[in-house]
Design a protein around this motif. Sequence first.
Motif, short mmCIF file in Angstrom:
data_model
loop_
_atom_site.label_atom_id
_atom_site.label_comp_id
_atom_site.label_asym_id
_atom_site.label_seq_id
_atom_site.Cartn_x
_atom_site.Cartn_y
_atom_site.Cartn_z
N ALA A 99 0.79 -1.06 0.08
CA ALA A 99 0.11 0.05 -0.08
C ALA A 99 0.78 1.14 -0.04
O ALA A 99 0.52 2.27 -0.75
N VAL A 100 1.84 1.51 0.94
CA VAL A 100 2.77 2.55 0.86
C VAL A 100 3.28 2.44 -0.49
O VAL A 100 3.50 3.62 -0.80
N ASP A 101 3.93 1.58 -0.93
CA ASP A 101 4.74 1.58 -2.17
C ASP A 101 4.04 2.09 -3.36
O ASP A 101 4.26 2.79 -4.39
N MET A 102 2.70 1.69 -3.46
CA MET A 102 1.71 2.15 -4.75
C MET A 102 1.58 3.53 -4.36
O MET A 102 1.71 4.29 -5.34
N VAL A 103 1.59 4.28 -3.12
CA VAL A 103 1.15 5.74 -3.17
C VAL A 103 2.33 6.56 -3.38
O VAL A 103 2.45 7.38 -3.96
N VAL A 104 3.51 5.87 -3.01
CA VAL A 104 4.75 6.68 -3.15
C VAL A 104 5.17 6.57 -4.74
O VAL A 104 5.50 7.66 -5.29
N LYS A 105 4.98 5.50 -5.47
CA LYS A 105 5.03 5.41 -6.76
C LYS A 105 4.17 6.40 -7.50
O LYS A 105 4.65 7.25 -8.64
N ALA A 106 3.06 6.75 -7.05
CA ALA A 106 2.05 7.60 -7.68
C ALA A 106 2.63 8.97 -7.48
O ALA A 106 2.59 10.14 -8.28
N VAL A 107 3.10 9.34 -6.27
CA VAL A 107 3.65 10.71 -6.00
C VAL A 107 4.87 11.06 -6.83
O VAL A 107 4.94 12.20 -7.21
N ILE A 108 5.63 9.91 -6.90
CA ILE A 108 6.91 10.42 -7.63
C ILE A 108 6.45 10.55 -9.15
O ILE A 108 7.09 11.43 -9.77
N LYS A 109 5.62 9.68 -9.64
CA LYS A 109 5.10 10.03 -11.04
C LYS A 109 4.63 11.44 -11.17
O LYS A 109 4.98 12.07 -12.25
N GLN A 110 3.58 11.74 -10.53
CA GLN A 110 3.03 13.26 -10.32
C GLN A 110 4.32 14.21 -10.41
O GLN A 110 4.30 15.23 -11.12
N PHE A 111 5.23 14.13 -9.37
CA PHE A 111 6.05 15.01 -9.13
C PHE A 111 7.03 15.23 -10.47
O PHE A 111 7.39 16.30 -10.88
N ASN A 112 7.72 13.96 -10.83
CA ASN A 112 8.26 14.22 -12.09
C ASN A 112 7.79 14.78 -13.30
O ASN A 112 8.32 15.37 -14.11
N LYS A 113 6.39 14.37 -13.33
CA LYS A 113 5.83 15.05 -14.43
C LYS A 113 5.49 16.25 -14.47
O LYS A 113 5.94 17.22 -15.63
N ARG A 114 5.32 16.91 -13.40
CA ARG A 114 5.30 18.63 -13.02
C ARG A 114 6.37 19.16 -13.07
O ARG A 114 6.62 20.28 -13.63
N VAL A 115 7.42 18.58 -12.50
CA VAL A 115 8.86 19.19 -12.34
C VAL A 115 9.96 18.89 -13.51
O VAL A 115 10.39 19.90 -14.09
N VAL A 116 9.73 17.85 -14.05
CA VAL A 116 10.94 17.35 -15.02
C VAL A 116 10.47 17.50 -16.51
O VAL A 116 11.13 18.08 -17.50
N SER A 117 8.99 17.40 -16.58
CA SER A 117 8.54 17.58 -18.03
C SER A 117 8.38 19.27 -18.64
O SER A 117 8.06 20.02 -17.76
N PHE A 118 8.98 19.27 -19.82
CA PHE A 118 9.08 20.57 -20.36
C PHE A 118 9.08 20.56 -21.84
O PHE A 118 9.54 21.48 -22.51
N ALA A 119 8.50 19.50 -22.28
CA ALA A 119 8.04 19.38 -23.74
C ALA A 119 7.23 20.37 -24.39
O ALA A 119 7.48 20.76 -25.45
N ASP A 120 6.43 20.88 -23.61
CA ASP A 120 5.33 22.01 -23.96
C ASP A 120 6.24 23.32 -24.28
O ASP A 120 5.84 24.06 -24.95
N LEU A 121 7.33 23.46 -23.75
CA LEU A 121 7.99 24.50 -23.64
C LEU A 121 8.63 24.75 -25.18
O LEU A 121 8.89 25.90 -25.66
N VAL A 122 8.90 23.52 -25.74
CA VAL A 122 9.66 23.60 -27.10
C VAL A 122 8.89 23.26 -28.23
O VAL A 122 9.36 22.39 -29.16
N SER A 123 7.57 22.93 -28.06
CA SER A 123 6.63 22.27 -29.15
C SER A 123 6.77 23.05 -30.63
O SER A 123 6.37 22.31 -31.56
N PHE A 124 7.55 24.19 -30.51
CA PHE A 124 7.39 24.90 -31.76
C PHE A 124 8.68 24.39 -32.65
O PHE A 124 8.97 24.85 -33.50
N VAL A 125 9.54 23.26 -31.93
CA VAL A 125 10.57 22.81 -32.41
C VAL A 125 10.23 21.41 -32.73
O VAL A 125 10.52 20.79 -31.82
N PRO A 126 9.63 20.92 -33.86
CA PRO A 126 9.23 19.46 -33.79
C PRO A 126 10.23 18.43 -33.57
O PRO A 126 9.95 17.56 -32.89
N ASN A 127 11.41 18.48 -34.12
CA ASN A 127 12.72 17.41 -33.81
C ASN A 127 13.00 17.58 -32.42
O ASN A 127 13.22 16.43 -31.81
N LEU A 128 13.09 18.61 -31.78
CA LEU A 128 13.51 18.82 -30.43
C LEU A 128 12.55 18.30 -29.81
O LEU A 128 12.84 17.53 -28.61
#
Length: 326
Positions: free
Chosen positions: A124-153
């Motif tokens: 139970a703990v592990d499942m919630v921890v995984k979900a938090v890490i996934k959400q955190f990384n998605k919000r902090v690490v993801s930056f694809a939307d900032l460079v959407s104007f460069v298709p290859n990048l």
Amino acid sequence: MVLHFGKATGIYFKTMPFVLLRMGIGVLLGLATVLYFGILGFLAYTFFSESISGIIAIIGLLIALFIFIKAWNLFARYVLYLVKAGHIAVIAHIIDTGEVPSNQISYGTGQVKEHFKEASALFAVDMVVKAVIKQFNKRVVSFADLVSFVPNLKQIIQIIAKAITIAASYIDEAIIAYMFISEEENRWKSAGDGLVLYAKTWKSVLGSTLLMVLGMYAVALVLFLALSPVAGLLGGLSTTFELIGWVVIAGVLLTIYSGFLKPWVKTVVITTFLIEAQDETPDSQTRQYIEERSDKFKELLERGEQEETEGTTEKQPNEGGPATPA
């Protein structure tokens, strides 16, 4: 970014009993899987090949798969989790104290039972921890939307994002490791503290993990290219031998990957996290930072408060005092 590959590799070899145990269990599970479906196939071919329709055969196969998946999930939840967490506990102990337990298997499984009482609590703990890490990384690490104007990048970043997702799948084990050496008895609060420390050290931890994941797949590719001529050589004999050759190659690669590479990556991730987090402390500012980016983190904190309330209630004596025996 400081890499702790050398120290982690030393710890990895020190915990070889757990590595070999996990590999042995994996081999046995593989053999059991082949035996299970082999027997089913033999029975179906021998007794029912001419007497049942295709639809009934498909239904029977689906039922067999359902039973197998259920049995696998139960085994994974109550046996593999215990072994996996026991290995994590030993790694954390070595990093924390510098000492190797004399009986690693007994010590590791004992630590799991002491901290989590039962496997379902760890799950139970592990499942919630995984979900938090996934959400955190998605919000902090993801930056694809900032460079959407460069298709290859954007495509390159998407590939990196997938690699990061794979790398992040190891980080929950580092949080579990922290829980084993934390003085906090409330497992949900301990997990929350570990996640706060990850938020403060994520660049080093995730960066080194990403490098290892990319390296691991490079090794797998090299092994595949090195072993593929064997299947080609057997193909000169017959198609059946070629098929057997590819099955053997797949089995060898899977054994190396699951039995040796994954435990090594796990050890490096745990080592990196615990060392990087040594000089850090959980603080309210970082905690709030995660709360704003993960509703699962809020759920984890609420569970911690609930567990603490329940524990306090259980410890409170009855208002009338202990009953006087007649």
